[in-house]
Structure formats: C-alpha cells, structure tokens
Write an enzyme that holds these catalytic residues in place. Structure first.
Site, mmCIF file in Angstrom:
data_model
loop_
_atom_site.group_PDB
_atom_site.id
_atom_site.type_symbol
_atom_site.label_atom_id
_atom_site.label_comp_id
_atom_site.label_asym_id
_atom_site.label_seq_id
_atom_site.Cartn_x
_atom_site.Cartn_y
_atom_site.Cartn_z
ATOM 1 N N GLY A 14 30.636 42.163 40.712
ATOM 2 C CA GLY A 14 31.300 43.370 40.227
ATOM 3 C C GLY A 14 30.963 43.621 38.770
ATOM 4 O O GLY A 14 31.819 43.980 37.964
ATOM 5 N N SER A 16 29.064 45.847 37.250
ATOM 6 C CA SER A 16 28.533 47.137 36.808
ATOM 7 C C SER A 16 29.495 47.938 35.939
ATOM 8 O O SER A 16 29.075 48.823 35.199
ATOM 9 C CB SER A 16 28.116 47.989 38.019
ATOM 10 O OG SER A 16 29.238 48.283 38.831
ATOM 11 N N ASN A 66 27.508 43.117 48.960
ATOM 12 C CA ASN A 66 28.952 43.244 49.085
ATOM 13 C C ASN A 66 29.526 41.837 49.232
ATOM 14 O O ASN A 66 29.231 41.144 50.215
ATOM 15 C CB ASN A 66 29.285 44.103 50.317
ATOM 16 C CG ASN A 66 30.781 44.272 50.526
ATOM 17 O OD1 ASN A 66 31.597 43.713 49.785
ATOM 18 N ND2 ASN A 66 31.145 45.026 51.543
ATOM 19 N N ASN A 95 34.236 38.194 39.607
ATOM 20 C CA ASN A 95 34.995 39.284 39.014
ATOM 21 C C ASN A 95 35.298 40.412 40.001
ATOM 22 O O ASN A 95 36.227 41.179 39.790
ATOM 23 C CB ASN A 95 34.207 39.840 37.813
ATOM 24 C CG ASN A 95 34.773 41.131 37.293
ATOM 25 O OD1 ASN A 95 35.854 41.160 36.706
ATOM 26 N ND2 ASN A 95 34.071 42.234 37.522
ATOM 27 N N TYR A 160 47.328 42.779 46.455
ATOM 28 C CA TYR A 160 46.560 42.332 45.286
ATOM 29 C C TYR A 160 47.168 41.055 44.703
ATOM 30 O O TYR A 160 46.446 40.116 44.330
ATOM 31 C CB TYR A 160 46.548 43.452 44.240
ATOM 32 C CG TYR A 160 45.606 43.256 43.076
ATOM 33 C CD1 TYR A 160 44.220 43.296 43.255
ATOM 34 C CD2 TYR A 160 46.088 43.073 41.791
ATOM 35 C CE1 TYR A 160 43.348 43.152 42.180
ATOM 36 C CE2 TYR A 160 45.229 42.931 40.706
ATOM 37 C CZ TYR A 160 43.864 42.963 40.913
ATOM 38 O OH TYR A 160 43.011 42.812 39.851
ATOM 39 N N ALA A 162 48.889 38.825 46.336
ATOM 40 C CA ALA A 162 48.596 37.751 47.290
ATOM 41 C C ALA A 162 47.160 37.254 47.123
ATOM 42 O O ALA A 162 46.900 36.044 47.101
ATOM 43 C CB ALA A 162 48.815 38.235 48.721
ATOM 44 N N LYS A 164 45.078 37.517 44.479
ATOM 45 C CA LYS A 164 44.834 36.847 43.205
ATOM 46 C C LYS A 164 45.604 35.523 43.123
ATOM 47 O O LYS A 164 45.116 34.544 42.550
ATOM 48 C CB LYS A 164 45.215 37.760 42.036
ATOM 49 C CG LYS A 164 44.334 39.008 41.926
ATOM 50 C CD LYS A 164 42.858 38.663 41.756
ATOM 51 C CE LYS A 164 42.022 39.885 41.425
ATOM 52 N NZ LYS A 164 40.590 39.561 41.261
#
Length: 249
Positions: A14, A16, A66, A95, A160, A162, A164
């Site tokens: 991730g 970019s 992906n 990330n 989210y 859960a 992380k």
C-alpha cells in the site's frame, strides 16, 4: 547506482498514497534500501511515489499485487526473485489496509471480510511468503501498520478494530518466534493522521479529543517506521508503538 549490485530491499505494501507513500520516501532518505512500492490499482499514484523516492535520493520500483490474493502475492514475488537472484527483501512494511465503516448491526459480511482480509490476511500472505529468506539470512525488520482502533476499539469500525487488533496479536507472537534470528517484529499504531483515509472526518471537532490538539502528519509516522527499520532498533521487538498525540495515554 547499478541495480544489479543492489541486494537489500524494503517492501512497503500500500505504498502509493498516504502513510505508505511517506514511509517509502523516508526510507529512501534514511537508508540505502531499494524501495519496492506495492500498489493494487492506482498506478499513477504509485509512479508519483516512485518519483518522490528518486527526488529524495533513493531508488525504487513498482510491484503490483493485491495483498488479499495469496496466489497473486506468491506469483509476483517469485517472479521478482527470479529476476533478482541475489536480492533479499530485508524490510517488510505491512501498510496496506482499507476501511468500510458502519454500525455493526448494519454491517454486511462483504464489508467485514474485505477489511479483515486486507489487513490480517494481507499481513500473512506477504510476510509468510518472504520470511524464510529472512530466517536464513538471520536479519530482518517486519513492521506492521496497525491503528489506535486496534487497541481501544472505535465505534463504527468493528471490522477495522478487529482486523488491526488481530495483527497486533500476531505481531507479538511472531516477534517471540524469530527474535533469536535477529529479526524484529513491531507494530506502529497511528491515531488521527492527515491522509485520504481521514479526509471525510471532522478534523476541527475531532482534534479536541487529542491532547496535542491536532492531527498528525504522515511524515511523523514515517520517521518512526524508518527508525524501527534501522539497525539502531535491534533490541525493540514485539512492541506496539502509539503515535497519536496523546489520545490513548
């Protein structure tokens, strides 16, 4: 710099935009790593990041996959290793992450699975495939970008939180498994950081809940990640380091 002579690489998933972009640029400034900028679909943003890496005095290249698709991850990384026989991806920054916010009672299984798959399974797919080379080399840095949500839980972000939270548990367990091989595993937990992901939030109202009275900048997170990626951080492992302006102190 002759690319054939470069054998040490840092991969940022991730990479970019947002925090990922800032990490790529900071690693280019602080280290001699060749930066592998992973992106899923926004090639122009990835190219912009690559240009910024070069402007910072570093070198880099794009790797499109992906993180959720285990077969694609393996295929792209194996193909890259075929073309870079002596290369070792020494630093892995997990990330990549997405949010699909909503109250739990209205949450669809699709929104649950997409968020959990990106953060948690993305961590597994990338790290699991690369870890053997780190173990053989007996050196490496694995840095997982988690979130304040994974520590305290955030209403409207059960999925989210859960995802992380799970990565935080994995960070602590894996750190203990591989510490003897001089590989550190740490998590960085940002609070409110100015990125596309927080663009729709009411910054003026939310910053009142932050003791520092402001949102953080992606570059501040990137400096922390860069330190954890360095040899100076060799005795720090299994840690979750908050960077949130005091909101969770």
């Amino acid at each position: 710099m002759d690319k054939n002579n470069i054998t040490k690489y840092a991969l940022v998933t991730g990479g970019s935009r947002g925090i990922g972009k800032a990490i790529c640029i900071q690693l280019a400034k602080d280290t001699s790593y060749h930066i592998l900028i992973n992106y899923q679909s926004n090639k122009q943003a990835a190219l912009d990041t690559l240009e910024s890496v070069k402007e910072a005095g570093g070198t880099g290249e794009l790797l499109q996959f992906n993180v959720v698709d285990n077969e694609e991850v393996k295929s792209v990384l194996d193909n890259w290793h075929e073309n870079n026989k002596d290369a070792i991806i020494e630093v892995i920054v997990n990330n990549a992450g997405i949010t699909k916010d909503g109250l739990f009672m209205w949450m669809t299984s699709e929104d649950w699975n997409n968020v959990v798959n990106t953060s948690l399974n993305g961590f597994f797919n990338v790290t699991n495939h690369l870890i053997q080379k780190l173990l053989v080399q007996k050196y490496g840095r694995i840095i997982n970008i988690v979130s304040l949500s994974g520590l305290k839980g955030t209403p409207g972000q059960t999925n989210y939180s859960a995802a992380k939270g799970a990565v935080i548990g994995a960070t602590k367990a894996l750190a203990q498994e591989i510490a003897k091989r001089k590989i550190t595993v740490n998590a960085v937990a940002p609070g409110f950081i100015k990125t596309d992901m927080t663009g729709d939030l009411d910054e003026k109202e939310l910053k009142k809940s932050v003791p520092a009275n402001r949102f953080g900048d992606p570059e501040e997170v990137a400096h922390l990640v860069s330190f954890l990626a360095s040899e100076k951080a060799s005795y720090i492992t299994g840690e979750v380091i908050n960077i949130n302006g005091g909101i969770y102190s």
